[in-house]
Design a protein around this motif. Structure first.
Motif, short mmCIF file in Angstrom:
data_model
loop_
_atom_site.label_atom_id
_atom_site.label_comp_id
_atom_site.label_asym_id
_atom_site.label_seq_id
_atom_site.Cartn_x
_atom_site.Cartn_y
_atom_site.Cartn_z
N LEU A 103 74.36 81.87 6.55
CA LEU A 103 73.81 81.57 5.22
C LEU A 103 74.97 81.20 4.29
O LEU A 103 74.94 81.46 3.10
CB LEU A 103 73.04 82.78 4.66
N ARG A 104 76.01 80.60 4.88
CA ARG A 104 77.22 80.31 4.14
C ARG A 104 77.28 78.90 3.59
O ARG A 104 77.84 78.67 2.52
CB ARG A 104 78.45 80.53 5.06
N ALA A 105 76.73 77.96 4.31
CA ALA A 105 76.83 76.56 3.90
C ALA A 105 75.71 75.78 4.56
O ALA A 105 75.19 76.17 5.62
CB ALA A 105 78.19 75.98 4.30
N VAL A 106 75.35 74.67 3.95
CA VAL A 106 74.31 73.80 4.48
C VAL A 106 74.99 72.56 5.02
O VAL A 106 75.51 71.75 4.24
CB VAL A 106 73.29 73.45 3.38
N ASP A 107 75.01 72.41 6.34
CA ASP A 107 75.85 71.35 6.90
C ASP A 107 75.11 70.10 7.35
O ASP A 107 75.73 69.05 7.52
CB ASP A 107 76.73 71.91 8.03
N TYR A 108 73.80 70.19 7.54
CA TYR A 108 73.01 69.00 7.86
C TYR A 108 71.75 69.03 7.01
O TYR A 108 71.09 70.06 6.89
CB TYR A 108 72.64 68.95 9.35
N TRP A 109 71.42 67.85 6.45
CA TRP A 109 70.27 67.72 5.56
C TRP A 109 69.32 66.65 6.08
O TRP A 109 69.77 65.65 6.65
CB TRP A 109 70.72 67.31 4.16
N GLY A 110 68.02 66.84 5.86
CA GLY A 110 67.07 65.76 6.05
C GLY A 110 67.19 64.79 4.89
O GLY A 110 67.93 65.01 3.94
N GLN A 111 66.45 63.71 4.96
CA GLN A 111 66.53 62.70 3.90
C GLN A 111 65.76 63.12 2.66
O GLN A 111 65.97 62.55 1.58
CB GLN A 111 65.97 61.36 4.41
N GLY A 112 64.88 64.11 2.78
CA GLY A 112 64.10 64.58 1.65
C GLY A 112 62.75 63.89 1.56
O GLY A 112 62.60 62.73 1.94
N THR A 113 61.76 64.62 1.06
CA THR A 113 60.43 64.06 0.86
C THR A 113 59.90 64.52 -0.49
O THR A 113 59.99 65.70 -0.84
CB THR A 113 59.48 64.48 1.99
N LEU A 114 59.38 63.57 -1.25
CA LEU A 114 58.84 63.89 -2.58
C LEU A 114 57.43 64.45 -2.46
O LEU A 114 56.56 63.82 -1.84
CB LEU A 114 58.83 62.65 -3.46
N VAL A 115 57.23 65.61 -3.03
CA VAL A 115 55.90 66.21 -3.10
C VAL A 115 55.51 66.33 -4.57
O VAL A 115 56.23 66.95 -5.35
CB VAL A 115 55.85 67.58 -2.41
N THR A 116 54.41 65.74 -4.91
CA THR A 116 53.91 65.77 -6.29
C THR A 116 52.71 66.69 -6.36
O THR A 116 51.79 66.60 -5.53
CB THR A 116 53.51 64.36 -6.75
N VAL A 117 52.72 67.58 -7.34
CA VAL A 117 51.58 68.46 -7.57
C VAL A 117 50.79 67.91 -8.74
O VAL A 117 51.28 67.88 -9.88
CB VAL A 117 52.03 69.90 -7.85
N SER A 118 49.59 67.44 -8.45
CA SER A 118 48.77 66.82 -9.49
C SER A 118 47.33 66.76 -9.01
O SER A 118 47.07 66.61 -7.80
CB SER A 118 49.27 65.42 -9.81
N SER A 119 46.43 66.86 -9.96
CA SER A 119 45.01 66.76 -9.60
C SER A 119 44.56 65.30 -9.60
O SER A 119 43.41 65.00 -9.26
CB SER A 119 44.17 67.56 -10.59
#
Lengths: 119, 110
Positions: A103-119
């Protein structure tokens, strides 16, 4: 080369549950050196650590989200997942899945995905 | 848990050196040598630049270095280049077995 890819709905209604999956390729989740976790970033704001899961299923979560967060691992599919319940507009963010070195460092990341909360 | 404290912005001219501070408490930075730093360009995922206070992952320029004193960690970028312009975030392991991020610092290369 390790790769992580997020998948899941881009739109969630308020009070419902946000569910995302991270598929890992180029390496095994079944590894005692790493945690697998989630980090989010609201539009125009900073990064917030959500939590992480060990290959055994043991988890650690941000206390501010702990009651709403479930992180789990599926070793057979080499995937891990995030569930965030009772979402509100403030949960709108880009959600990244990531490999943690301990839990020391984050060494690989995904590209990310946008999640919108809306009705 | 409250975010680690970083300056909102820093700037420098090409070739100069800058320092970004990251202040925590005895529950995080002050108690562990598990501080890491990330660079994020607009629209991109963050990239690990420094881990365990002062270690660089393979492939990261030696113009980036890190240090720690007490409850405050620092990222030093020397020989500033235009490509260094980005947002920078620090993190620390905490006594609660969690990770905590700093609020982020925008580095502008003048």
């Amino acid at each position: 080369q390790l790769q992580l890819q997020e998948s899941g709905p881009g739109l969630v209604k308020p009070s419902e549950t946000l569910s995302l999956t991270c598929s890992v390729s180029g390496g095994s989740i079944n590894n005692n050196n790493y945690y697998w976790g989630w980090i989010r970033q609201p539009p125009g704001k900073g990064l917030e650590w959500i939590g992480a899961v060990y290959y055994t299923g043991s988890t650690h979560s941000n206390p501010s989200l702990k009651n709403r967060v479930t992180i789990s691992v599926d070793k057979s599919k080499n995937q891990f997942s995030l569930k965030l319940n009772s979402v509100i507009a403030a949960d709108t963010a880009v959600y990244y899945c990531a490999r943690h070195s301990g839990l020391r460092a984050v060494d690989y990341w995904g590209q990310g995905t946008l999640v919108t909360v809306s009705s | 848990q409250s975010a680690l404290t970083q300056p909102a912005s820093v700037s420098g001219s090409p070739g100069q050196s800058i320092t970004i501070s990251c202040t925590g408490t005895s529950n995080d930075i002050g108690n562990y040598n598990f501080v890491s730093w990330y660079q994020q360009h607009p629209g991109k995922a963050p990239k690990l630049m420094i881990y365990d206070v002062s270690n660089r992952p393979s492939g990261v320029s030696n113009r980036f270095s890190g240090s720690k004193s007490g409850n405050t960690a620092s990222l030093i970028v020397s020989g500033l280049q235009a490509e260094d312009e980005a947002d920078y975030y620090c993190t620390s392991y905490t006594v609660s077995n969690t990770l905590i991020f700093g609020g982020g610092t925008r580095l502008t290369v003048l």
